[in-house]
Motif scaffolding. Sequence first.
Motif, mmCIF file in Angstrom:
data_model
loop_
_atom_site.group_PDB
_atom_site.id
_atom_site.type_symbol
_atom_site.label_atom_id
_atom_site.label_comp_id
_atom_site.label_asym_id
_atom_site.label_seq_id
_atom_site.Cartn_x
_atom_site.Cartn_y
_atom_site.Cartn_z
ATOM 1 N N TYR A 1 4.634 11.251 -65.349
ATOM 2 C CA TYR A 1 5.883 11.876 -64.892
ATOM 3 C C TYR A 1 6.915 11.721 -66.016
ATOM 4 N N TRP B 1 4.405 18.001 -71.105
ATOM 5 C CA TRP B 1 4.217 18.006 -69.651
ATOM 6 C C TRP B 1 3.915 19.423 -69.150
ATOM 7 N N LEU B 2 4.367 20.420 -69.902
ATOM 8 C CA LEU B 2 4.238 21.810 -69.466
ATOM 9 C C LEU B 2 3.042 22.529 -70.109
ATOM 10 N N THR C 1 7.490 14.808 -57.324
ATOM 11 C CA THR C 1 7.178 15.106 -58.726
ATOM 12 C C THR C 1 6.812 16.582 -58.898
ATOM 13 N N SER C 2 6.090 17.136 -57.917
ATOM 14 C CA SER C 2 5.730 18.549 -57.997
ATOM 15 C C SER C 2 6.955 19.445 -57.856
ATOM 16 N N TYR D 1 8.950 19.311 -61.067
ATOM 17 C CA TYR D 1 8.230 20.135 -62.045
ATOM 18 C C TYR D 1 8.500 21.618 -61.794
#
Length: 289
Positions: free
Chosen positions: A20, A97-98, A152-153, A156
């Motif tokens: 994360y 992260w992406l 977290t989703s 995001y």
Amino acid sequence: MAMAKMADIAKEKVRLARNYPILVEDTIGVDSGYQRLHWHDVLEINVIKSGTGYYIINGKQYEFQQGDILLINSNDLHCAYETRDLVMQVISFDGNWLISSLRLDPEILSPFREMNIHFTNLLDRDHPRIEKLRGILLDLQREHEAQQRSYTSIVYAHLLQFLAIVNREFRIPCPDAHPHVISERQLEKIRLVLHEMEEKFAYAWTLEELAALVYLSPSRFSDIFKRAVGMPPLLYLIHLRLEHAVMLLERNEMKITDIALECGFRTLTNFNRLFKKHIGVTPMTSRKH
């Protein structure tokens, strides 16, 4: 020491969780460390919640006010200053992260990758979609802080939505950008010199010596440095010395003459003159306050 290795030393490493990799927080005012030019290994989004101030990013000054949104790239040389009652939302995240989203949308990180080509660090405050972006980032922060199931989703998803809207709606033509953009190689050279200056600010650097660190002529070096930092190299050196002098004066342990010598000023007269010129008061007055 090799230039790449030196650049790594000067780069600020932001510790993020592997699963994360994002930090979301509010800052009040600007810490003294962030008033000095720095760069880091994360991407950054700022929302000005209240107050005013300005950023210097790669030598360009951006005045900001309540409601503004700024993007800071991972290699941008930048510092921030408060002028009044500043509260800023700071979102720092690892672009890696992406990676999975890049397969679906290769342009999702374009607002950072194409900075100064099709995007600017300060988003257009008069754009009709700016309020939508503020809302997304505030919702992101609320999810981050509440940490409810699957937060977290949702964080995001908010980040993806923000970047997608910026990429679609805030893309601008920049026909004059290319001649003025400082290349990554040039920024690397300036970061090397900044590190050396900060480590040895009391040394009696000459312009020729600083330029020689990165194998440039003095005139070429001065031009690149001023465009990246916003001031000439020797003036920046004075600022570094005065910054250290202010810190020593606050400790109230050393004689002012000793402080002047410790910070690289050859005479007390010169120290007093430059201190008054750039700080606005004499060293003695600064110590009393």
